[in-house]
Design a protein around this motif. Structure first.
Motif, PDB file in Angstrom:
ATOM      1  N   ASP A 202       0.845  -1.195   0.000  1.00 27.41           N
ATOM      2  CA  ASP A 202       0.000   0.000   0.000  1.00 27.41           C
ATOM      3  C   ASP A 202       0.882   1.247   0.000  1.00 27.41           C
ATOM      4  OD1 ASP A 202      -2.269   1.617   0.075  1.00 27.41           O
ATOM      5  OD2 ASP A 202      -2.510   1.463   2.245  1.00 27.41           O
ATOM      6  N   HIS A 370       7.427   1.214   5.978  1.00 25.71           N
ATOM      7  CA  HIS A 370       7.356  -0.203   6.243  1.00 25.71           C
ATOM      8  C   HIS A 370       8.639  -0.854   5.762  1.00 25.71           C
ATOM      9  CE1 HIS A 370       3.228  -0.940   7.431  1.00 25.71           C
ATOM     10  NE2 HIS A 370       2.724  -0.307   6.403  1.00 25.71           N
ATOM     11  N   TYR A 395       6.158  -7.752   4.348  1.00 28.04           N
ATOM     12  CA  TYR A 395       4.841  -7.110   4.398  1.00 28.04           C
ATOM     13  C   TYR A 395       3.812  -8.024   3.751  1.00 28.04           C
ATOM     14  CZ  TYR A 395       1.580  -3.174   3.464  1.00 28.04           C
ATOM     15  OH  TYR A 395       0.501  -2.318   3.397  1.00 28.04           O
ATOM     16  N   ASN A 433       5.095  -7.054   8.993  1.00 26.65           N
ATOM     17  CA  ASN A 433       3.851  -6.302   9.130  1.00 26.65           C
ATOM     18  C   ASN A 433       2.668  -7.107   8.617  1.00 26.65           C
ATOM     19  OD1 ASN A 433       2.419  -3.579   9.539  1.00 26.65           O
ATOM     20  ND2 ASN A 433       1.822  -4.168   7.461  1.00 26.65           N
ATOM     21  N   GLU A 434       1.725  -7.418   9.517  1.00 26.22           N
ATOM     22  CA  GLU A 434       0.464  -8.079   9.166  1.00 26.22           C
ATOM     23  C   GLU A 434       0.673  -9.287   8.266  1.00 26.22           C
ATOM     24  OE1 GLU A 434      -2.133  -5.236   7.385  1.00 26.22           O
ATOM     25  OE2 GLU A 434      -2.455  -4.154   9.258  1.00 26.22           O
ATOM     26  N   TYR A 496      -8.159  -1.750  12.703  1.00 23.91           N
ATOM     27  CA  TYR A 496      -8.911  -0.701  11.997  1.00 23.91           C
ATOM     28  C   TYR A 496     -10.388  -0.716  12.368  1.00 23.91           C
ATOM     29  CZ  TYR A 496      -4.842   0.924   9.576  1.00 23.91           C
ATOM     30  OH  TYR A 496      -3.625   1.500   9.307  1.00 23.91           O
ATOM     31  N   TYR A 500     -12.172  -0.252   8.566  1.00 24.57           N
ATOM     32  CA  TYR A 500     -12.389  -1.459   7.753  1.00 24.57           C
ATOM     33  C   TYR A 500     -13.289  -2.449   8.484  1.00 24.57           C
ATOM     34  CZ  TYR A 500      -8.281   0.114   5.093  1.00 24.57           C
ATOM     35  OH  TYR A 500      -7.394   0.837   4.342  1.00 24.57           O
ATOM     36  N   GLU A 524      -0.860   0.424  14.554  1.00 20.15           N
ATOM     37  CA  GLU A 524      -1.687   1.166  13.586  1.00 20.15           C
ATOM     38  C   GLU A 524      -3.131   1.236  14.069  1.00 20.15           C
ATOM     39  OE1 GLU A 524      -1.524  -0.124   9.416  1.00 20.15           O
ATOM     40  OE2 GLU A 524       0.633  -0.465   9.622  1.00 20.15           O
ATOM     41  N   TRP A 569      -1.854   5.369  12.390  1.00 18.92           N
ATOM     42  CA  TRP A 569      -1.605   5.418  10.948  1.00 18.92           C
ATOM     43  C   TRP A 569      -2.299   6.635  10.378  1.00 18.92           C
ATOM     44  CZ3 TRP A 569       2.025   2.891   8.644  1.00 18.92           C
ATOM     45  CH2 TRP A 569       2.024   2.787   7.250  1.00 18.92           C
ATOM     46  N   ARG A 579      -5.366   3.235  -4.075  1.00 21.26           N
ATOM     47  CA  ARG A 579      -6.354   4.205  -3.603  1.00 21.26           C
ATOM     48  C   ARG A 579      -6.895   5.013  -4.773  1.00 21.26           C
ATOM     49  NH1 ARG A 579      -7.207   1.971   1.354  1.00 21.26           N
ATOM     50  NH2 ARG A 579      -5.214   1.075   1.947  1.00 21.26           N
ATOM     51  N   ASN A 589      -3.412   7.519  -0.039  1.00 24.35           N
ATOM     52  CA  ASN A 589      -3.991   7.017   1.203  1.00 24.35           C
ATOM     53  C   ASN A 589      -4.172   8.258   2.079  1.00 24.35           C
ATOM     54  OD1 ASN A 589      -4.111   6.081   3.980  1.00 24.35           O
ATOM     55  ND2 ASN A 589      -3.472   4.069   3.233  1.00 24.35           N
ATOM     56  N   LYS A 591      -5.114   8.638   5.252  1.00 24.94           N
ATOM     57  CA  LYS A 591      -5.180   8.473   6.704  1.00 24.94           C
ATOM     58  C   LYS A 591      -4.215   9.403   7.444  1.00 24.94           C
ATOM     59  CE  LYS A 591      -7.013   3.811   6.478  1.00 24.94           C
ATOM     60  NZ  LYS A 591      -6.686   3.510   5.066  1.00 24.94           N
TER      61      LYS A 591
HETATM   62  C1  GCB Z   1      -2.441  -1.537   7.114  1.00 26.55           C
HETATM   63  C2  GCB Z   1      -1.078  -1.556   6.563  1.00 26.55           C
HETATM   64  C3  GCB Z   1      -0.678  -0.210   5.994  1.00 26.55           C
HETATM   65  C4  GCB Z   1      -1.834   0.362   5.187  1.00 26.55           C
HETATM   66  C5  GCB Z   1      -2.992   0.608   6.142  1.00 26.55           C
HETATM   67  C6  GCB Z   1      -4.234   1.151   5.421  1.00 26.55           C
HETATM   68  O1  GCB Z   1      -2.828  -2.368   7.877  1.00 26.55           O
HETATM   69  O2  GCB Z   1      -0.127  -2.005   7.487  1.00 26.55           O
HETATM   70  O3  GCB Z   1       0.452  -0.392   5.175  1.00 26.55           O
HETATM   71  O4  GCB Z   1      -1.491   1.519   4.511  1.00 26.55           O
HETATM   72  O5  GCB Z   1      -3.337  -0.607   6.734  1.00 26.55           O
HETATM   73  O6  GCB Z   1      -4.357   2.360   5.295  1.00 26.55           O
HETATM   74  O7  GCB Z   1      -5.051   0.352   4.989  1.00 26.55           O
END
Ligand code: GCB
Length: 629
Positions: A202, A370, A395, A433-434, A496, A500, A524, A569, A579, A589, A591
């Motif tokens: 991302d 990341h 990642y 990461n995740e 999230y 999400y 995050e 985040w 996006r 993005n 956020k």
């Molecule tokens: C996540 C990821 C990050 C994304 C974020 C998002 O979980 O670790 O890289 O940018 O969510 O904004 O969806």
């Protein structure tokens, strides 16, 4: 490094790998240099910058590397030869002199409109003269090139480097001429499944020579690398090691900290290495007092001075201790994007602005997501008193079963640790990461965790995990139960809720449980908001929605007894090909707490207020305040 014979998956992109493999084989057969061990602390060496305008050729079909049968070119048609027609009948189908320029350091995407989404090869060329004194050695250093760099000097291969975010050096002592040198790179940023990161991320796949290029001159026997820091758990005992490189490996090495009136001498062994330990009265480095000492390291043939902060970082149960005292990590996640212009960040000014915003938020901690950010970032954090989490781009869903992928991830981790292990600000390495739980993933991550602990026992290791959830009587419980947490010092978790997953109101009925007696960093949480887009708190994409999400998140965070840090985040809106929503995302993005133009959104001030409160009380919740430590 890639080898010629690999997995089937790799052959999905045969041309890209052939060039690496072919050049490596040629280089190996001729006894040529590969990537050299990294030189610690370039700022203390005699250096010449090769930054500026480089000549470039955009080569989407890799015609500069392969013939029409896909065979590696070795004749004048190969771009790295920089061949010029000798007569009017000569066939030469490329010309660096008339093909345009790009700035180095810099991503190519934001320098030329046609390259915004480009993924492929670009050739870079730069000429230089260099009068090297006898008995001196010369290295060519790249801060980073994304993703695969094949490097040539004066028409001969030096070697390759894989991985877009870590530094690499080549020794050119025997190849450099007083005049008319030319260095050529083929930089390829095509994504591939087996790479680290893999095809799916991302963030923008910025290509090019994204960090500074430097010629580094050192004595014949020089101080290659060293590590000096408080012994784990101590604020008096200093421990470290040093490595010489060159013919005179037996030397007495003196380590002096003049301001603390400390000076000790130690002898290196047959391999040029020494491990040492001594005591000194030093003010420990901390965010409140980011004290850096000039540390002078000298031997018979070389001398370097570094500015080093001394501090100790450890965990005890669910607490994180800096210099023996508990602390809460008031953090923010950051991508390596320039604060006030499009594209990758790389300069000290970029670092000062980004970290300045973090300070304004009340942060004592940043998560550099990341992938490894430039050295300027961690050096600036050292000066500004901001603790740092650094990360390798393991990642989402990389190839856990592929030994080349593991080798690549380990190499990137090694290059990161080698570059930054003397920075006091750096306290946490994150290895993933995740990543979805499986036996293969656990084995893969376990190796990275062991590597980080073995090569740098003074720091903590973490990863952003994924958790599971149960529901009972209208309340939700999120369980931190990822088995890899067993091996970590600090657990990270991304969630999230309210964006999400479910609704903002559900944050008020969510609790957290952990299987482990370890600290958690909420690595995050967040929501997208377009700066200037206003509405009620139920309307997505508005600043009010994001603001409300932060308010409810913070209320939930206060109820997590084992929480010892947060890195929401994210600091600033950043480019992402995922996006697509027109008028709102436009390939960003959203956020960020700050827009891509540097404007602060409402949520910025919610987090700022929370962090101000934590700064004054040094606690998150009652149970933390009453903690016996
Ligand atoms: C996540 C990821 C990050 C994304 C974020 C998002 O979980 O670790 O890289 O940018 O969510 O904004 O969806």
């Amino acid at each position: 490094m890639k080898t010629l014979y690999g997995t089937g998956a790799r052959m999905a992109n045969p041309l890209r790998y052939l060039t690496v493999a072919a050049t490596m084989l040629v280089a190996a057969s001729q006894g040529r240099a590969q990537v050299s061990p990294l030189i610690q602390n370039l700022g203390a060496r005699s250096t010449t910058s090769l930054d500026g305008q480089w000549q470039t050729i955009v080569d989407p079909y890799d015609v500069g590397a392969f013939d029409y049968r896909g065979q590696p070119l070795k004749n004048s048609a190969a771009f790295y030869k920089n061949f010029k027609p000798q007569s009017k009948t000569d066939w030469v189908e490329y010309d660096f002199d008339t093909s345009g320029h790009l700035n180095v350091p810099g991503d190519w995407n934001t320098q030329r409109e046609s390259l915004l989404l480009y993924e492929g090869s670009v050739w870079y060329k730069r000429s230089f003269d260099y009068a090297k004194a006898p008995k001196r050695r010369l290295f060519l250093h790249f801060g980073a090139a994304n993703y695969l760099a094949s490097v040539y000097l004066n028409g001969e291969a030096l070697g390759q480097h894989e991985g877009g975010f870590t530094p690499f050096d080549f020794e050119i002592t025997d190849r450099v001429r007083p005049e008319g040198n030319f260095v050529i790179l083929r930089v390829n940023n095509a994504r591939a499944k087996e790479d680290v990161p893999t095809v799916n991320t991302d963030w923008w796949n910025y290509g090019g020579i994204t960090r500074p290029v430097t010629l580094v001159e050192v004595p014949e026997t020089f101080i290659q690398d060293y590590s000096i820091q408080f012994e784990k758990g101590s604020t008096r005992q200093i421990k470290g090691w040093l490595q010489l490189n060159g013919p005179e490996l037996h030397q007495n090495i003196t380590i002096g900290i003049p301001e603390a009136h400390a000076s000790k001498t130690f002898a290196t062994d047959d391999t040029g290495r020494v491990e040492f330990s001594f005591t000194a009265d030093l003010q420990p480095w901390s965010p409140e007092n980011p004290k850096l000492y000039a540390v002078e390291i000298s031997g018979a043939t070389d001398r370097v001075v570094d500015r080093i902060g001394f501090r100790s970082i450890s965990v005890q149960g669910t607490d994180i201790l800096l210099n023996g005292k508990t602390l809460f990590l008031r953090g923010i996640s950051i991508h390596e994007e320039a604060p006030t212009r499009p594209g990758r960040a790389w300069s000290v000014d970029d670092a000062r602005t980004l970290l300045g915003w973090a300070k304004e938020l009340g942060c004592n901690f940043v998560r550099l997501a990341h992938y490894p950010h430039g050295e300027a970032m961690v050096r600036t954090a050292d000066e500004m008193g901001i603790l740092v989490w650094e990360e390798v781009p393991v990642y989402w869903t990389i190839q856990w079963e592929n030994p080349d992928t593991l080798r690549n991830a380990k190499n990137q981790l090694n290059e990161l640790i080698t570059r930054d292990h003397n920075r006091a600000a750096l306290i946490i390495y994150s290895v993933a990461n995740e990543t979805p739980i499986s036996d293969a993933r656990n084995r893969f991550l376990s190796q990275l965790i062991q590597q980080a602990h073995a090569s740098d026992p003074t720091r903590l290791v973490s990863a952003a995990l994924q958790a599971s959830e149960t529901e009972e009587g209208g309340r939700f419980t999120i369980h931190i139960n990822d088995p890899i947490a067993n091996e970590l010092d600090v657990m990270g978790n991304n969630e999230y809720i309210g964006w999400y997953v479910r609704r903002i109101a559900d944050l008020d009925v969510t609790d957290w449980a952990s299987k482990y007696d370890k600290p958690l960093i909420m690595s995050e949480f967040g929501a997208d908001a377009l700066f200037g887009d206003h509405g009620d708190a139920q309307t997505r994409w508005t600043e009010e929605y994001q603001e409300s999400l932060y308010v409810h998140q913070i209320a939930m965070l206060r109820r997590i007894p084992f929480l010892r840090g947060t890195t929401p985040w994210i600091l600033k809106d950043f480019r992402s090909p995922r996006r697509t929503l027109p008028g709102i995302e436009d390939y960003f993005n959203r956020k960020g707490l700050v827009s891509n133009r540097g404007e602060k959104k409402k949520a910025f001030f919610v987090l700022q207020e929370f962090y101000r409160e934590l700064q004054n009380t040094r606690r998150l919740a009652d149970q933390y305040e009453n903690s016996p430590r």
